[in-house]
Design a protein around this motif. Structure first.
Motif, PDB file in Angstrom:
ATOM      1  N   GLY A  97       0.802  -1.221   0.000  1.00  0.00           N
ATOM      2  CA  GLY A  97       0.000   0.000   0.000  1.00  0.00           C
ATOM      3  C   GLY A  97       0.834   1.268   0.000  1.00  0.00           C
ATOM      4  O   GLY A  97       0.307   2.363  -0.132  1.00  0.00           O
ATOM      5  N   PHE A  98       2.169   1.121   0.128  1.00  0.00           N
ATOM      6  CA  PHE A  98       3.043   2.310   0.173  1.00  0.00           C
ATOM      7  C   PHE A  98       4.072   2.290  -0.953  1.00  0.00           C
ATOM      8  O   PHE A  98       4.151   3.209  -1.736  1.00  0.00           O
ATOM      9  CB  PHE A  98       3.746   2.416   1.528  1.00  0.00           C
ATOM     10  CG  PHE A  98       2.805   2.626   2.668  1.00  0.00           C
ATOM     11  CD1 PHE A  98       2.239   3.849   2.920  1.00  0.00           C
ATOM     12  CD2 PHE A  98       2.460   1.551   3.486  1.00  0.00           C
ATOM     13  CE1 PHE A  98       1.359   4.036   3.967  1.00  0.00           C
ATOM     14  CE2 PHE A  98       1.588   1.717   4.536  1.00  0.00           C
ATOM     15  CZ  PHE A  98       1.023   2.969   4.788  1.00  0.00           C
ATOM     16  N   GLY A  99       4.889   1.232  -0.991  1.00  0.00           N
ATOM     17  CA  GLY A  99       5.933   1.168  -2.015  1.00  0.00           C
ATOM     18  C   GLY A  99       7.027   0.201  -1.602  1.00  0.00           C
ATOM     19  O   GLY A  99       6.755  -0.821  -0.964  1.00  0.00           O
ATOM     20  N   TYR A 100       8.256   0.543  -1.960  1.00  0.00           N
ATOM     21  CA  TYR A 100       9.400  -0.330  -1.707  1.00  0.00           C
ATOM     22  C   TYR A 100      10.477   0.425  -0.929  1.00  0.00           C
ATOM     23  O   TYR A 100      10.595   1.637  -1.037  1.00  0.00           O
ATOM     24  CB  TYR A 100       9.988  -0.842  -3.023  1.00  0.00           C
ATOM     25  CG  TYR A 100       9.029  -1.724  -3.786  1.00  0.00           C
ATOM     26  CD1 TYR A 100       8.860  -3.051  -3.441  1.00  0.00           C
ATOM     27  CD2 TYR A 100       8.277  -1.220  -4.831  1.00  0.00           C
ATOM     28  CE1 TYR A 100       7.978  -3.866  -4.127  1.00  0.00           C
ATOM     29  CE2 TYR A 100       7.391  -2.015  -5.528  1.00  0.00           C
ATOM     30  CZ  TYR A 100       7.245  -3.336  -5.166  1.00  0.00           C
ATOM     31  OH  TYR A 100       6.359  -4.138  -5.837  1.00  0.00           O
ATOM     32  N   ARG A 101      11.258  -0.354  -0.178  1.00  0.00           N
ATOM     33  CA  ARG A 101      12.354   0.219   0.610  1.00  0.00           C
ATOM     34  C   ARG A 101      13.604  -0.603   0.340  1.00  0.00           C
ATOM     35  O   ARG A 101      13.585  -1.825   0.378  1.00  0.00           O
ATOM     36  CB  ARG A 101      12.016   0.167   2.103  1.00  0.00           C
ATOM     37  CG  ARG A 101      13.089   0.711   3.030  1.00  0.00           C
ATOM     38  CD  ARG A 101      12.618   0.696   4.478  1.00  0.00           C
ATOM     39  NE  ARG A 101      12.114  -0.603   4.887  1.00  0.00           N
ATOM     40  CZ  ARG A 101      12.861  -1.559   5.472  1.00  0.00           C
ATOM     41  NH1 ARG A 101      14.108  -1.357   5.731  1.00  0.00           N
ATOM     42  NH2 ARG A 101      12.303  -2.720   5.801  1.00  0.00           N
ATOM     43  N   PHE A 102      14.706   0.088   0.059  1.00  0.00           N
ATOM     44  CA  PHE A 102      15.993  -0.559  -0.143  1.00  0.00           C
ATOM     45  C   PHE A 102      16.743  -0.533   1.175  1.00  0.00           C
ATOM     46  O   PHE A 102      17.044   0.543   1.706  1.00  0.00           O
ATOM     47  CB  PHE A 102      16.794   0.177  -1.222  1.00  0.00           C
ATOM     48  CG  PHE A 102      18.105  -0.466  -1.566  1.00  0.00           C
ATOM     49  CD1 PHE A 102      18.153  -1.485  -2.507  1.00  0.00           C
ATOM     50  CD2 PHE A 102      19.281  -0.068  -0.961  1.00  0.00           C
ATOM     51  CE1 PHE A 102      19.365  -2.085  -2.833  1.00  0.00           C
ATOM     52  CE2 PHE A 102      20.478  -0.662  -1.275  1.00  0.00           C
ATOM     53  CZ  PHE A 102      20.532  -1.676  -2.217  1.00  0.00           C
ATOM     54  N   ALA A 103      16.990  -1.700   1.728  1.00  0.00           N
ATOM     55  CA  ALA A 103      17.722  -1.810   2.990  1.00  0.00           C
ATOM     56  C   ALA A 103      18.405  -3.172   3.018  1.00  0.00           C
ATOM     57  O   ALA A 103      17.745  -4.197   3.187  1.00  0.00           O
ATOM     58  CB  ALA A 103      16.769  -1.664   4.182  1.00  0.00           C
ATOM     59  N   PRO A 104      19.720  -3.211   2.789  1.00  0.00           N
ATOM     60  CA  PRO A 104      20.424  -4.488   2.774  1.00  0.00           C
ATOM     61  C   PRO A 104      20.427  -5.162   4.141  1.00  0.00           C
ATOM     62  O   PRO A 104      20.759  -4.537   5.134  1.00  0.00           O
ATOM     63  CB  PRO A 104      21.849  -4.124   2.342  1.00  0.00           C
ATOM     64  CG  PRO A 104      21.965  -2.657   2.515  1.00  0.00           C
ATOM     65  CD  PRO A 104      20.597  -2.079   2.550  1.00  0.00           C
ATOM     66  N   GLU A 105      19.993  -6.415   4.156  1.00  0.00           N
ATOM     67  CA  GLU A 105      19.962  -7.192   5.406  1.00  0.00           C
ATOM     68  C   GLU A 105      20.524  -8.568   5.134  1.00  0.00           C
ATOM     69  O   GLU A 105      20.042  -9.277   4.263  1.00  0.00           O
ATOM     70  CB  GLU A 105      18.519  -7.333   5.911  1.00  0.00           C
ATOM     71  CG  GLU A 105      17.889  -6.034   6.327  1.00  0.00           C
ATOM     72  CD  GLU A 105      16.439  -6.213   6.760  1.00  0.00           C
ATOM     73  OE1 GLU A 105      15.923  -7.352   6.751  1.00  0.00           O
ATOM     74  OE2 GLU A 105      15.822  -5.192   7.100  1.00  0.00           O
TER      75      GLU A 105
END
Length: 106
Positions: A97-105
């Motif tokens: 409902g919002f979008g995407y987030r780039f966060a390496p884990e």
């Protein structure tokens, strides 16, 4: 993430948009121009939830049409290629409902 002269480093991933190059774990990834543009757009906004519409406008250069799933399709392709190259890492997270987030884990 480090960003030096247009190089985005996140975990074992290095994105070099100006050279049209992505290196994962020391190996070059084969990405389409859109995949590279999308990955770079997400990488430049690391940690931030980016709306699909903003990603579309950044990568495709036009307003997103209603019900267009292009961003989702390309995110899926990117995830598959990144998972093949670096199976121990997860880079792109969905926020429904919002979008995407780039966060390496790892």
């Amino acid at each position: 993430m480090q960003s030096t002269s247009d190089v985005i480093t996140a975990g074992d991933l290095e994105i070099r948009p100006s050279e049209y190059l992505v290196i994962a774990g020391g190996r070059t990834l084969t990405l389409s121009v859109r995949e590279l543009s999308l990955l770079a757009a997400l990488g430049r906004r690391e940690g931030r939830i980016v709306p699909r519409e903003e990603l579309y406008e950044t990568v495709w250069g036009a307003p997103m049409r209603t019900a267009d799933r292009s961003v989702d399709v390309y995110v899926h392709k990117l995830r598959a290629k990144l998972a093949d190259a670096l199976p121990e890492w997860r880079f792109i997270h969905t926020h429904f409902g919002f979008g995407y987030r780039f966060a390496p884990e790892p």
